[in-house]
Design an enzyme around this catalytic site. Structure first.
Site, PDB file in Angstrom:
ATOM      1  N   CYS A  62      -0.188  -0.611 -12.818  1.00 58.48           N
ATOM      2  CA  CYS A  62      -0.575  -0.845 -14.212  1.00 58.48           C
ATOM      3  C   CYS A  62      -0.930  -2.319 -14.421  1.00 58.48           C
ATOM      4  CB  CYS A  62       0.563  -0.469 -15.145  1.00 58.48           C
ATOM      5  SG  CYS A  62       0.852   1.305 -15.245  1.00 58.48           S
ATOM      6  N   ASN A  84      -3.296  -2.691   0.270  1.00 58.01           N
ATOM      7  CA  ASN A  84      -2.018  -2.008   0.263  1.00 58.01           C
ATOM      8  C   ASN A  84      -0.914  -2.919   0.815  1.00 58.01           C
ATOM      9  OD1 ASN A  84       0.108  -0.076   0.683  1.00 58.01           O
ATOM     10  ND2 ASN A  84      -1.478   1.512   0.549  1.00 58.01           N
ATOM     11  N   ASP A  85       0.197  -2.976   0.089  1.00 59.51           N
ATOM     12  CA  ASP A  85       1.314  -3.822   0.542  1.00 59.51           C
ATOM     13  C   ASP A  85       2.059  -3.185   1.706  1.00 59.51           C
ATOM     14  OD1 ASP A  85       1.743  -4.445  -2.906  1.00 59.51           O
ATOM     15  OD2 ASP A  85       0.987  -5.865  -1.420  1.00 59.51           O
ATOM     16  N   ASN A 160      -4.595  11.553  -2.785  1.00 62.92           N
ATOM     17  CA  ASN A 160      -3.518  12.547  -2.809  1.00 62.92           C
ATOM     18  C   ASN A 160      -3.148  12.716  -4.277  1.00 62.92           C
ATOM     19  OD1 ASN A 160      -3.311  12.710   0.010  1.00 62.92           O
ATOM     20  ND2 ASN A 160      -2.093  10.836   0.035  1.00 62.92           N
ATOM     21  N   HIS A 171      -0.099   6.956 -11.507  1.00 67.81           N
ATOM     22  CA  HIS A 171      -1.262   6.258 -12.079  1.00 67.81           C
ATOM     23  C   HIS A 171      -2.527   6.734 -11.353  1.00 67.81           C
ATOM     24  CE1 HIS A 171      -2.972   2.877 -14.381  1.00 67.81           C
ATOM     25  NE2 HIS A 171      -3.850   2.830 -13.402  1.00 67.81           N
ATOM     26  N   HIS A 173      -5.388   6.974  -9.121  1.00 72.19           N
ATOM     27  CA  HIS A 173      -5.812   6.064  -8.050  1.00 72.19           C
ATOM     28  C   HIS A 173      -6.148   6.857  -6.808  1.00 72.19           C
ATOM     29  CE1 HIS A 173      -1.715   6.990  -6.817  1.00 72.19           C
ATOM     30  NE2 HIS A 173      -2.083   6.624  -5.606  1.00 72.19           N
ATOM     31  N   GLN A 175      -6.905   6.008  -2.197  1.00 77.48           N
ATOM     32  CA  GLN A 175      -6.693   5.035  -1.139  1.00 77.48           C
ATOM     33  C   GLN A 175      -7.929   4.960  -0.252  1.00 77.48           C
ATOM     34  OE1 GLN A 175      -2.932   4.662   0.910  1.00 77.48           O
ATOM     35  NE2 GLN A 175      -2.067   6.314  -0.323  1.00 77.48           N
ATOM     36  N   LYS A 321       0.477  27.609  -0.742  1.00 77.28           N
ATOM     37  CA  LYS A 321       0.305  28.097   0.627  1.00 77.28           C
ATOM     38  C   LYS A 321       1.004  27.115   1.557  1.00 77.28           C
ATOM     39  CE  LYS A 321      -3.328  28.556   4.159  1.00 77.28           C
ATOM     40  NZ  LYS A 321      -3.228  29.944   4.604  1.00 77.28           N
ATOM     41  N   PHE A 322       1.613  27.659   2.621  1.00 77.18           N
ATOM     42  CA  PHE A 322       2.195  26.807   3.644  1.00 77.18           C
ATOM     43  C   PHE A 322       1.373  26.986   4.919  1.00 77.18           C
ATOM     44  CE2 PHE A 322       6.091  25.368   1.672  1.00 77.18           C
ATOM     45  CZ  PHE A 322       6.317  26.303   0.671  1.00 77.18           C
TER      46      PHE A 322
HETATM   47  O1  H2U Z   1       3.537  -2.603  -5.200  1.00 73.81           O
HETATM   48  C1  H2U Z   1       2.939  -1.666  -4.624  1.00 73.81           C
HETATM   49  C2  H2U Z   1       3.195  -0.270  -4.993  1.00 73.81           C
HETATM   50  C3  H2U Z   1       2.441   0.790  -4.267  1.00 73.81           C
HETATM   51  N1  H2U Z   1       1.529   0.339  -3.275  1.00 73.81           N
HETATM   52  C4  H2U Z   1       0.781   1.340  -2.530  1.00 73.81           C
HETATM   53  O2  H2U Z   1       0.131   2.245  -3.419  1.00 73.81           O
HETATM   54  C5  H2U Z   1      -0.128   3.451  -2.718  1.00 73.81           C
HETATM   55  C6  H2U Z   1      -0.003   4.628  -3.673  1.00 73.81           C
HETATM   56  O3  H2U Z   1      -0.689   5.699  -3.078  1.00 73.81           O
HETATM   57  P1  H2U Z   1      -0.020   7.157  -2.937  1.00 73.81           P
HETATM   58  O4  H2U Z   1       0.480   7.530  -4.310  1.00 73.81           O
HETATM   59  O5  H2U Z   1      -1.136   8.032  -2.422  1.00 73.81           O
HETATM   60  O6  H2U Z   1       1.160   7.016  -1.979  1.00 73.81           O
HETATM   61  C7  H2U Z   1       0.875   3.555  -1.570  1.00 73.81           C
HETATM   62  O7  H2U Z   1       0.189   3.676  -0.337  1.00 73.81           O
HETATM   63  C8  H2U Z   1       1.675   2.254  -1.665  1.00 73.81           C
HETATM   64  O8  H2U Z   1       1.894   1.672  -0.399  1.00 73.81           O
HETATM   65  C9  H2U Z   1       1.343  -0.997  -2.972  1.00 73.81           C
HETATM   66  O9  H2U Z   1       0.562  -1.338  -2.113  1.00 73.81           O
HETATM   67  N2  H2U Z   1       2.039  -1.964  -3.659  1.00 73.81           N
END
Ligand code: H2U
Length: 356
Positions: A62, A84-85, A160, A171, A173, A175, A321-322
């Site tokens: 956010c 991505n962290d 996802n 939220h 989003h 990837q 479904k599985f």
């Molecule tokens: O502070 C954050 C929170 C989430 N993220 C990243 O956001 C991504 C959220 O994606 P998913 O909901 O598909 O897991 C997840 O891969 C998570 O690692 C960050 O990089 N930093």
């Protein structure tokens, strides 16, 4: 050669078991339509609570909230992209040791992972965002593919949606994972499309799109530039494939019309999905196009850019479904036919139930 109609009369594929060929993957799927009459007494998941606030001061996606990295997410007003962290791929890593043992091979894996926030508000989604706001998301996908595609041979955009899909954040989003290696799924698709192109002189998925338009048996929705079908070889009950009406290889080939009408199609498709069981339909979705990086300078005309939606729900908002047992050990199997799934989605309103 018998026409398809007489074949259906002699062998109504909506009633009897058969296997169907997936030319993209060079695999078969078992279809058992007679099984849709079996009673269901399996697992039922609790439906997700849908009271997502517009803003969550503890949610790092956010505007204005601090992320795990210590960085503060800016007060963005459209889309927002950040690295991505907790990435699965890092840009600079040492090379693994070479091995001449055919049973123990390793190879280098470099890349970068990013998160794209679709909108500053947490309580909206593609089917309730304006077409201009969805076009912003598509434009961001094009920008990211162009930028990362200069350095990496594969840029995988995927979403996802929903906790059922392991989504860790409500939220809106998606990837991006870009890599120095060619992942298995698109690599196999590229090889099968190349074989088809060399044999028939046309891109496989453009032939397929034209034939689906002639057959009118699995179309869910179409507009001036795109068509979405439940593919003949679909595995997941309500799996869909988004195909362009004009041949393109990658996001970077889009023109304004294709962007506009893809935004229209995505809003309608998600509305139909959510209308099916009156819930936020969970899925993993993504886009496959010609590889990038070094492949940008090679002939990739056998490729057709397309979208894939892989939703797990089977019979209701809580029954999924599985992919287990026979499907893991032998091959994919489905009960509901692709034709019936397409008809169920086609019959849904193009407008999301929350807006009706
Ligand atoms: O502070 C954050 C929170 C989430 N993220 C990243 O956001 C991504 C959220 O994606 P998913 O909901 O598909 O897991 C997840 O891969 C998570 O690692 C960050 O990089 N930093």
């Amino acid at each position: 050669m018998q026409t398809n109609k007489s074949n259906n009369f002699l062998f109504p594929s909506l009633e009897h078991q058969h296997i169907r060929y997936n030319p993209l993957k060079n695999e078969w799927v078992l279809v058992s339509p007679h099984r849709t009459r079996r009673p269901w007494s399996g697992q039922v998941e609790a439906t997700a609570v849908e009271n997502i606030p517009e803003f969550d001061p503890t949610n790092p996606l956010c505007p204005g909230v601090r992320r795990s990295s210590g960085e503060v997410t800016p007060n963005y007003t459209s889309t927002y992209v950040f690295t991505n962290d907790f990435p699965a791929l890092l840009e600079e890593v040492p090379k693994p040791p070479e091995s001449d043992d055919p049973l123990f091979q390793t190879a280098e894996a470099r890349g970068t992972c990013r998160v794209i926030c679709f909108h500053p508000k947490s309580n909206v989604y593609l089917c309730t965002m304006s077409i201009e706001e969805v076009k912003n998301v598509i434009s961001e996908w094009i920008n990211q593919t162009n930028e990362l595609g200069k350095k990496y041979i594969w840029v995988q955009i995927f979403e996802n949606r929903g906790a059922m899909m392991g989504c860790s954040n409500p939220h809106p989003h998606c990837q991006i994972w870009s890599s120095s290696f060619f992942p298995n799924e698109p690599k196999a698709k590229g090889e099968n499309q190349r074989i088809y192109f060399e044999k028939y002189g046309k891109p496989m998925l453009m032939d397929y799109m034209e034939k689906e338009q002639q057959k009118q048996e699995r179309i869910v929705y179409e507009n001036d530039e795109w068509v979405v079908v439940v593919p003949y070889w679909a595995v997941w009950p309500f799996e869909t494939m988004v195909l362009p009406k004009r041949h393109i290889l990658r996001f970077s080939d889009f023109d304004e019309k294709q962007t506009h009408f893809l935004a229209d199609l995505m809003r309608v498709l998600v509305a139909k999905y959510d209308n099916l069981f009156k819930c936020s339909f969970p899925y993993s979705m993504g886009w496959h196009g010609a590889p990038t990086g070094a492949y940008l300078n090679s002939d990739q005309r056998h490729w057709t850019f397309h979208g894939i939606y892989l939703p797990p729900l089977l019979r209701s908002a809580t029954v999924k479904k599985f992919i287990v047992g026979y499907e893991l050990l032998a091959q994919s199997q489905r009960d509901l036919s692709a034709e019936k799934a397409a008809a169920m989605l086609r019959e849904q309103s193009n407008t999301h139930y929350s807006l009706l």
